[in-house]
Design a protein around this motif. Structure first.
Motif, PDB file in Angstrom:
ATOM      1  N   HIS A 183       0.837  -1.192   0.000  1.00 16.94           N
ATOM      2  CA  HIS A 183       0.000   0.000   0.000  1.00 16.94           C
ATOM      3  C   HIS A 183       0.872   1.241   0.000  1.00 16.94           C
ATOM      4  O   HIS A 183       1.779   1.376   0.818  1.00 16.94           O
ATOM      5  N   ARG A 242      -0.484   7.740   1.808  1.00 17.23           N
ATOM      6  CA  ARG A 242      -1.308   8.849   1.325  1.00 17.23           C
ATOM      7  C   ARG A 242      -1.060  10.114   2.133  1.00 17.23           C
ATOM      8  O   ARG A 242      -1.144  11.219   1.620  1.00 17.23           O
ATOM      9  N   VAL A 292      -3.145   4.676   1.333  1.00 15.74           N
ATOM     10  CA  VAL A 292      -4.295   4.961   0.477  1.00 15.74           C
ATOM     11  C   VAL A 292      -5.423   4.013   0.865  1.00 15.74           C
ATOM     12  O   VAL A 292      -5.197   2.952   1.457  1.00 15.74           O
TER      13      VAL A 292
END
Length: 378
Positions: A17, A20, A36
């Motif tokens: 992943h 973010r 994210v």
């Protein structure tokens, strides 16, 4: 964390992943990286695969760099309506699509659900796969899996999932999830939820951009409420009427230097009669001085206020420096570069240095550095 640009989270099966968001839990002490969101693919939906995990949160100590743990934010533990999370001052705040924010103790989560304390750089085996923690391709395993519902410390229904906690004694600021309350900020006691006296703050702005309010970063428990032309510094006091109730009082105000914002418009009717019609400009009209940013310098105990106005077809800005305790105006620092309000800006104030980072066209950025000098009177 791998190569400084991504981190890998390993479960069964192995998942990667991208980060973010990076934020502080405790400033300069503990930070977290949020991944994210994990969106379910149409293929997985058709196959009936249940993807309960929405995102991952990796928490680290700063000096020395130490992994606290990685937890999965899943719908089984936090509810099917969960949409986002943040971590601040040891409190995990979970936002829901139903406009509800729920707060949890991160310390309690770690104590109850941590399966093993992991050390960055050590050899480790996870589900039959070995590797070095924090290095690709092994990454960092999820060592805080949350499997059941958690006890909620506090929850409130609010507009746009925005809530802030602070003050002395503890209070929270939010906008109720009701159309009639939009544009207002309610200050309530965290102990019993009671609204403070004078606890509804409303700038009554007629502007394109809304006002904003937050607890002062100087740990005084005060509140900063910023509008287009007014900055109110508020303080929470205990009332004499009721021991448990608090009162919000204004400590001082900083106002923008403006001319009368009522303008005249002249029109001539078909008969030749001159008609003067008066109208009010927006509170953040580009032609008027408008507050855009407020920064706090903790070592000198100063406030830096960015004031912007449109002059000669471009935005011009200056930084006003005020005493943090009294609001007294001390100095004005004009910025040489223009200030385009359609692009993002950041301002940093550290001792005698002001740094302005502005976004330009084509996603380019420019950094301007100023030294603030103190001139002695002649």
């Amino acid at each position: 964390m791998a190569d400084g640009c991504f981190f890998q989270l390993n479960m069964v099966p192995v998942l990667t992943h991208l980060p973010r968001y990076l934020g502080w839990d405790v400033s300069q002490e503990t930070f977290y990286i949020k991944s994210v969101q994990n969106k379910q693919t149409p293929l997985a939906r058709q196959a009936g695969v249940d993807q309960s995990t929405l995102m991952y949160l990796a928490v680290f100590k700063v000096v020395p760099l130490k992994l606290v743990g990685i937890l999965d934010i899943n719908k089984k533990a936090f509810g099917s309506t969960v949409v986002d999370v943040i971590l601040s001052q040891g409190v995990l705040a979970v936002s829901h699509s139903s406009k509800v924010v729920k707060l949890y103790s991160f310390e309690n989560i770690v104590q109850k659900y941590m399966t093993k304390e992991l050390v960055l750089g050590e050899q480790y085996e996870w589900s039959g796969v070995g590797g070095i923690i924090g290095e690709p391709p092994f990454g960092i395993p999820v060592n805080i899996p949350i499997s059941d519902c958690l006890p909620v410390l506090f929850e409130v229904s609010c507009f746009s999932n925005g809530i802030q906690i602070g003050g002395h004694p503890w209070h929270y600021i939010f906008t109720p999830n009701n159309k009639k309350h939009q544009g207002t900020h309610h200050i309530c006691s965290l102990q019993d939820g009671s609204l403070a006296k004078n606890g509804i703050q409303d700038m009554k702005c007629c502007s394109l951009e809304s006002d904003w309010i937050y607890f002062h970063p100087d740990d005084s428990g005060r509140i900063i409420h910023v509008g287009p032309s007014v900055i109110n510094i508020l303080k929470i006091l205990k009332t004499e009427e009721r021991h448990s109730q608090s009162e919000v009082v204004q400590e001082f105000t900083i106002t923008a230097h403006r001319v009368d914002n009522a303008a005249s418009q002249v029109s001539i009717t078909s008969s030749g009669r001159i008609v003067k019609r008066r109208f009010h400009q927006l509170d953040d009209d580009p032609e008027q001085e408008t507050f855009r940013m407020v920064e706090y310098e903790d070592e000198l105990d100063l406030l830096a206020v960015v004031e912007v106005a449109h002059r000669e077809e471009e935005g011009k800005a200056h930084v006003r420096i005020h005493d943090n305790q009294t609001g007294m105006f001390l100095k004005k620092v004009p910025l040489v570069e223009s200030w385009d309000v359609t692009y993002s800006h950041e301002l940093f104030f550290d001792l005698d240095t002001i740094v302005h980072i502005e976004q330009k066209k084509n996603n380019q950025f420019c950094c301007h550095v100023y030294k603030v000098t103190c001139r002695r009177p002649d």
